[in-house]
Design an enzyme around this catalytic site. Structure first.
Site, PDB file in Angstrom:
ATOM      1  N   HIS A 125       0.835  -1.102  -0.082  1.00 57.62           N
ATOM      2  CA  HIS A 125       0.019  -0.020  -0.046  1.00 57.62           C
ATOM      3  C   HIS A 125       0.805   1.189  -0.116  1.00 57.62           C
ATOM      4  O   HIS A 125       2.060   1.221   0.347  1.00 57.62           O
ATOM      5  CB  HIS A 125      -1.040   0.019   1.298  1.00 57.62           C
ATOM      6  CG  HIS A 125      -1.703   0.942   1.266  1.00 57.62           C
ATOM      7  ND1 HIS A 125      -1.765   2.300   1.795  1.00 57.62           N
ATOM      8  CD2 HIS A 125      -3.368   0.971   1.082  1.00 57.62           C
ATOM      9  CE1 HIS A 125      -2.661   2.957   1.655  1.00 57.62           C
ATOM     10  NE2 HIS A 125      -3.788   2.047   1.452  1.00 57.62           N
ATOM     11  N   ASP A 202       2.957  -4.733   7.992  1.00 56.41           N
ATOM     12  CA  ASP A 202       1.694  -3.860   7.953  1.00 56.41           C
ATOM     13  C   ASP A 202       0.584  -5.082   8.245  1.00 56.41           C
ATOM     14  O   ASP A 202       0.225  -5.775   7.160  1.00 56.41           O
ATOM     15  CB  ASP A 202       1.568  -3.403   6.596  1.00 56.41           C
ATOM     16  CG  ASP A 202       0.337  -2.627   6.122  1.00 56.41           C
ATOM     17  OD1 ASP A 202      -0.474  -2.733   7.142  1.00 56.41           O
ATOM     18  OD2 ASP A 202       0.231  -2.004   5.115  1.00 56.41           O
ATOM     19  N   GLN A 205      -4.545  -5.426   6.741  1.00 58.32           N
ATOM     20  CA  GLN A 205      -5.427  -6.208   5.824  1.00 58.32           C
ATOM     21  C   GLN A 205      -5.565  -7.349   6.481  1.00 58.32           C
ATOM     22  O   GLN A 205      -6.426  -8.329   6.297  1.00 58.32           O
ATOM     23  CB  GLN A 205      -5.149  -6.290   4.354  1.00 58.32           C
ATOM     24  CG  GLN A 205      -5.254  -5.007   3.846  1.00 58.32           C
ATOM     25  CD  GLN A 205      -6.796  -4.707   3.685  1.00 58.32           C
ATOM     26  OE1 GLN A 205      -7.629  -5.428   3.454  1.00 58.32           O
ATOM     27  NE2 GLN A 205      -6.899  -3.302   3.428  1.00 58.32           N
ATOM     28  N   LYS A 228     -10.747  -1.889  10.058  1.00 54.98           N
ATOM     29  CA  LYS A 228     -10.479  -2.935   9.428  1.00 54.98           C
ATOM     30  C   LYS A 228     -11.107  -4.145   9.908  1.00 54.98           C
ATOM     31  O   LYS A 228     -11.321  -5.162   9.368  1.00 54.98           O
ATOM     32  CB  LYS A 228      -8.960  -3.398   8.783  1.00 54.98           C
ATOM     33  CG  LYS A 228      -8.342  -1.974   8.391  1.00 54.98           C
ATOM     34  CD  LYS A 228      -8.955  -1.879   6.703  1.00 54.98           C
ATOM     35  CE  LYS A 228      -7.809  -0.865   6.131  1.00 54.98           C
ATOM     36  NZ  LYS A 228      -8.129  -0.456   4.936  1.00 54.98           N
ATOM     37  N   CYS A 366      -4.658   2.192  -3.757  1.00 57.21           N
ATOM     38  CA  CYS A 366      -3.535   2.755  -3.337  1.00 57.21           C
ATOM     39  C   CYS A 366      -2.212   1.844  -3.330  1.00 57.21           C
ATOM     40  O   CYS A 366      -1.493   1.712  -2.560  1.00 57.21           O
ATOM     41  CB  CYS A 366      -3.776   3.237  -1.633  1.00 57.21           C
ATOM     42  SG  CYS A 366      -4.843   4.569  -1.197  1.00 57.21           S
TER      43      CYS A 366
END
Length: 408
Positions: A125, A202, A205, A228, A366
């Site tokens: 991202h 990260d 997600q 999320k 993104c």
């Protein structure tokens, strides 16, 4: 196909928004990778905070302040237990994953030097690309990219070749927001540590789909956004190993992050408060804890099994449409499908689906380097959560077929 143990219709009643209509049609919400919906159990916690004990935390001796502080720190404890983090001192509340990544990037500005190397994966991202580019510009460090295959999988042999004694940092998402790929982060972490590099993962997600054990992963930094995973927007966490958080300087100055202030010198508070300047999103933090409770009450094993069932069903159904291509065909995926119809711009398809009450995301998500890799302007992305149904998948498929008939 395996039956799910979840009572989906009962679960759906927890989410008020799922009963609304859009353009006179029942809402089919398939944009969960951008933000998930929020159950009543979390909404009620937010209302309760503002209705009964709205006060600033950590600074007051009065009853409301102490109640708010206790609830906020209880949420931090819930996060610690959920992610198997060694200490609450290693959990920094932030406004979300972007804030968390920038906090780390800012801290490493005082550590990196010219010639040091920073590795990022090709499927990041923008939030996990731009801060490192800015960091390299400030320090003279060199940014290198871990390539990926046409299936949307990282090329691990190339990754190992990129690692060297000059590698200081490695950055990779646990799950690709654009493709749904589940990356082999344990292997990525272990290989990086062999050359003495730190790793930031990260987890924005992945957190709604996978319960990550951060001590088992032995990751140095891990980031999560509450919105999320059925929580509110504007709140997230940065996990960092205590040894690293002690090395990094504060990201912001202000109240709460200090031990003592004089005009001659300021000393900083202990972790985690060293990185938590100012009044935080108190209601958001408390609600984040409630969202974690909600997801754990459902059970991550059951969530994963059902979402995989939805993914398989949706993949097979969409591939039956003439001219439809899916991008991201990794063997290990979460419930995300990025696709296009041959000869049709994704935005046009998304616009028609919207008029049919179907919420999907269109564009580059993104993740422009991914789109450049495939030579496309963007994709239509349908992302599923445990409260979605096969009937909604059928509605999506019918909508895509209708869009194709209208646009060709």
């Amino acid at each position: 196909m395996q039956d799910t143990a979840l009572d989906i219709q009962t679960i759906r009643k927890d989410f008020p928004i799922l009963s609304r209509e859009v353009y006179g049609r029942p809402l089919v919400y398939l944009d969960n990778a951008a933000t998930s919906q929020t159950p009543r159990q979390v909404l009620d916690v937010i209302v309760d905070y503002y209705s009964r004990y709205n006060a600033n935390i950590h600074r007051g001796v009065h009853a409301l302040s102490q109640e708010a502080t206790d609830a906020y720190e209880l949420a931090r404890k819930k996060i610690q237990l959920h992610f198997n983090i060694g200490s609450t001192k290693e959990i920094i509340f932030t406004s979300g994953t972007t804030h968390s990544i920038n906090l780390v990037a800012n801290g490493f500005s005082s550590i990196l030097k010219a010639g040091d190397e920073v590795l990022v994966s090709a499927m990041e991202h923008h939030s996990n690309i731009v801060p490192w580019q800015m960091l390299c510009e400030r320090t003279g460090a060199i940014l290198k990219v871990i390539p990926m295959s046409q299936d949307g999988e990282l090329l691990m042999d190339n990754y190992r070749e990129l690692l060297s004694g000059n590698t200081r940092l490695v950055f990779c998402n646990h799950v690709s927001n654009a493709l749904g790929t589940i990356n082999p982060i344990k292997e990525i972490i272990d290989e990086a540590h062999k050359v003495g590099a730190a790793v930031l993962v990260d987890g924005a997600q992945s957190a709604a789909h996978i319960r990550a054990d951060l001590q088992e992963l032995n990751v140095d930094f891990y980031t999560v956004s509450a919105h999320k995973m059925c929580g509110p927007t504007g709140i997230g966490i940065l996990y960092g190993k205590e040894e690293w958080l002690q090395k990094l300087p504060p990201y912001q100055g202000g109240g709460e992050m200090i031990a003592e202030v004089t005009f001659e010198k300021t000393t900083y508070a202990d972790l985690p408060h060293k990185f938590e300047a100012g009044t935080p999103n108190i209601a958001g933090g408390i609600a984040f804890g409630a969202a974690i409770d909600y997801l754990n009450n459902i059970g991550f094993d059951a969530i994963e099994a059902y979402e995989n069932e939805l993914l398989e069903y949706a993949t097979a159904s969409l591939l039956a449409i003439d001219g439809l291509k899916i991008y991201g065909t990794s063997k290990r995926k979460t419930s995300v499908i990025s696709f296009n119809l041959e000869g049709i711009h994704p935005y046009d398809v998304g616009t028609i689906l919207d008029k049919l009450g179907i919420a999907v995301r269109t564009g580059h998500h993104c993740a422009q380097p991914i789109m450049d890799f495939f030579g496309i302007p963007g994709t239509i992305r349908a992302s599923f959560s445990f409260y979605n149904t096969k009937e909604e998948v059928d509605t999506l498929v019918a909508g895509v077929i209708k869009a194709r008939e209208m646009l060709l």
